[in-house]
Design an enzyme around this catalytic site. Structure first.
Site: not given
Length: 133
Positions: A27, A47, A50
């Site tokens: 990713d 960020i 997750g």
């Protein structure tokens, strides 16, 4: 273990760890590593993935609470706010229910920002452990 038992751990991630996770997961969304790209998003800076945050849950379930011998069966997480590199967070775990027949437990999994105490991630995990439940 019994209903109400809890565990807490502090953690943070470096940009190098996030970059390594990009390589491991595949990713490479620039939102996670490109400060110039992220500056033009609502988050204003990169960020943390997750799934990388959820890896803290996996580590704790398998190594610390309930610990070795656990089988991590399921995780449901709601990411309420973005987590950022270099900030300190606290993951909290609490046994919500136990099924003695199946040797499983439902464990609340939450992440709080240390500085402001804000809830960042809210969820629940299912875990199996033949000796503890």
């Amino acid at each position: 273990m019994k209903v109400g038992d809890f565990y807490e751990i502090e953690f943070s991630f470096t940009q190098e760890q996030v970059n390594d996770f990009c390589k491991i997961s595949g990713d490479f969304n620039p939102l996670h590593w490109d400060a110039n790209f992220a500056a033009n998003t609502p988050f204003k800076k990169p960020i943390i993935h997750g799934a990388l945050i959820a890896s803290v849950f996996s580590r704790v379930m398998g190594m610390e609470f309930p610990g070795s011998g656990s089988v991590y069966l399921k995780q449901v997480s709601e990411f309420k706010r973005p987590l950022y590199v270099g900030q300190s967070y606290q993951a909290k775990f609490e046994v919500e229910s136990i099924n003695d027949v199946k040797h499983t437990a439902e464990i609340k999994t939450q992440v709080f920002e240390m500085e402001r105490g804000k809830l960042m991630v809210d969820g629940v995990a299912s875990v199996m452990h033949s000796d503890l439940f």
